[in-house]
Write a protein that holds these residues in place. Structure first.
Motif, mmCIF file in Angstrom:
data_model
loop_
_atom_site.group_PDB
_atom_site.id
_atom_site.type_symbol
_atom_site.label_atom_id
_atom_site.label_comp_id
_atom_site.label_asym_id
_atom_site.label_seq_id
_atom_site.Cartn_x
_atom_site.Cartn_y
_atom_site.Cartn_z
ATOM 1 N N ARG A 96 54.684 12.538 -3.688
ATOM 2 C CA ARG A 96 53.990 13.815 -3.584
ATOM 3 C C ARG A 96 54.905 14.969 -3.932
ATOM 4 N N LEU A 112 52.644 -0.124 -3.628
ATOM 5 C CA LEU A 112 51.865 -1.361 -3.598
ATOM 6 C C LEU A 112 52.623 -2.410 -4.399
ATOM 7 N N LEU A 142 53.828 5.658 -5.065
ATOM 8 C CA LEU A 142 53.137 6.932 -4.894
ATOM 9 C C LEU A 142 54.070 7.943 -4.253
ATOM 10 N N LEU A 193 49.513 14.359 -5.982
ATOM 11 C CA LEU A 193 49.956 12.977 -5.852
ATOM 12 C C LEU A 193 50.543 12.547 -7.194
ATOM 13 N N ILE A 194 51.696 11.891 -7.141
ATOM 14 C CA ILE A 194 52.364 11.445 -8.364
ATOM 15 C C ILE A 194 52.504 9.935 -8.286
ATOM 16 N N VAL A 195 52.059 9.235 -9.324
ATOM 17 C CA VAL A 195 51.930 7.789 -9.233
ATOM 18 C C VAL A 195 52.507 7.134 -10.484
ATOM 19 N N THR A 196 53.257 6.070 -10.278
ATOM 20 C CA THR A 196 53.961 5.414 -11.376
ATOM 21 C C THR A 196 53.988 3.910 -11.148
ATOM 22 N N ALA A 197 54.098 3.135 -12.222
ATOM 23 C CA ALA A 197 54.119 1.676 -12.096
ATOM 24 C C ALA A 197 55.190 1.086 -12.990
ATOM 25 N N THR A 217 53.542 -0.367 -7.867
ATOM 26 C CA THR A 217 53.022 0.978 -8.112
ATOM 27 C C THR A 217 53.509 1.848 -6.967
#
Lengths: 311, 311
Positions: B140, B87, B138, B42-46, B136
């Motif tokens: 993959r 989100l 998300l 999982l790759i997550v950024t904000a 944010t």
């Protein structure tokens, strides 16, 4: 903003030390990475706080940081998730200086240790408006284990952790309401720094049929469970757990049950007993809709305003 | 805020229709849930945007929404991730009305279709300050496939997608700079609504050694790769791809290479050829540090300010 610090200097000084998870890549990249595992689910939630709306601009910065993180950890706990980490989007006004940021980061560091989470990423920008803190928190649970709002069934018992109404009284004191001054520090503390039930939450897997954290007010939040589950929830007013400090400060049960900011877990379960869990049974689930609050004689107590609304 | 709508009414009307992913639970819960899969990450950024800082308050609301989402999708693309969802933490000033929100949601809906993502959750609050949008996102990728900033090696070639400098010129036009009026709409469009390279990103897995999206300015962002990878990057100014509109509006190559807001992908790769990928080779990686911009004769072009900084 501290003149001496660039955006990158600020991140290096205050936020890189918080990026303890290897997947945060020490905040040197554009994203964080989390390895997925079969049989597990990722649970993700977001809550934002704005100065003057959710906290007072001159609240201690370590407690502002702590509250912003804890309200998100509280959501994860109520869903039965173990927290992993969070992303932080911070919009900073000019008035924020180096000392403020140091305290803000200290508040996060202490909570990271207390709750076993890591900063995973985020964004820091300047704003002409009030300080705004938007956090997205990530947690994990076994596949299918997330406790939803929608699972309450007629015949369930209704439980809540901790005590209800303290934070509302704390806010009232901060806003000038007097009385019970010896208890003020406790009540204000409950408002400024709620205790997310991080260890309780995962224990509710397989026990709770429906769950959420109490943020808007106990009656309002139980109303969310009632609506989503298609049931009616009956609460015995006298059973609602209240601290001695709150009862001394303000014995009004409706006020306690509608004030919000409690960040306790409210849930329903088939069993009337919950072993050694630190929770209190406050009511039952019936067919129907809505939430009713009953007095000692079983008469309905009118609730004009069941909880906080943002608008 | 629209008086007629409560927070819940607003969410039901504008945001529930955007929660198309089953894990978003139609926004009826406190969190979203994503099933994990072995062999995947999982790759997550904000990224957050504030009115008056990142966009103009009277920009079209659908384009504000689109830009807020796209800058996050751009980060995921540059990491080689396929986007899943996002989100949204939205702090709304009083001036926002029903019509504004409808347009804002329309902008998100169109981009969700275009890029295959879903709203997963978020938070909507009132603010006394400017509109703030914290997203944010998300995504993959197969396990280990995320393309980091840190993998550039001496001998690599440097590539960039699309054209560079358009958005900076668009912003200059919005701020009153004149000239080349026939191209203004194109350049302003590139500023207001960047094109995240969502389909290109995953194709760079196994090809790119280091990658990021160009947001601060091409030279500044290549500087991030150079610093994180411990290498020197040499850019041939004449090779930097520029639109005809930009060259007509302002032929200054340094301006184009430092203006930012491009949201193109810059990456390094061992191979000098990249098959059919829509990218341009603009330089090479050498031992050393920093970024240098060379003119046609191989002389260094001075770059006073390599890119945008927030403070």
């Amino acid at each position: 903003m501290p003149d001496a610090l660039s955006e990158f200097g600020l991140i290096a000084k205050y936020f890189v030390p918080l990026a303890t998870h290897p997947g945060a890549l020490a905040l040197t990249d554009d994203a964080a990475v989390l390895e997925e595992t079969a049989g597990r689910e990722l649970i993700v939630t977001a809550d934002a706080l704005t100065a003057g709306v959710h906290f007072l601009p001159d609240d201690p910065p370590n407690l502002i940081a702590s509250k912003a993180l804890r309200v998100n950890l509280s959501d994860l706990a109520a869903k039965g998730a173990e927290p992993v980490g969070y992303l932080l989007a911070l919009a900073l006004p000019q008035s924020v200086d180096d000392a403020w940021l140091a305290e803000f980061a200290r508040g996060l560091a202490e909570d990271q240790k207390a709750f076993g989470v890591s900063l995973l990423g985020g964004d820091t920008t300047a704003t002409p408006g009030p300080l705004t803190i938007a956090i997205t928190a990530l947690g994990r649970a076994p596949r299918g284990a997330m406790i939803r709002r929608s699972g309450a069934k007629p015949g369930d018992h209704v439980f809540v952790s901790g005590t209800i109404g303290d934070a509302g009284a704390g806010l009232a004191i901060l806003q000038g309401k007097t009385g019970g001054d010896t208890d003020a520090a406790f009540l204000i503390g409950r408002y400024r720094q709620p205790t997310p039930r991080v260890s309780l939450g995962p224990k509710l897997r397989g026990i709770a049929n429906a769950s959420l954290d109490v943020s808007d007010g106990l009656i309002a939040d139980l109303g969310h469970i009632a609506e989503t589950s298609g049931v009616r929830i009956v609460v015995e007013a006298e059973a609602i757990p209240r601290s001695a400090a709150l009862v001394r400060f303000d014995p009004d049960i409706v006020c306690a049950a509608t004030a919000g900011d409690d960040y306790e877990i409210a849930f329903t379960a088939s069993s009337p007993v919950t072993a050694d869990l630190p929770v209190t049974c406050i009511g039952r689930v019936e067919p129907g809709q809505g939430v009713v609050l009953l007095d000692r004689e079983g008469r309905e107590i009118p609730v004009i305003r069941p909880g906080f609304t943002h608008f």
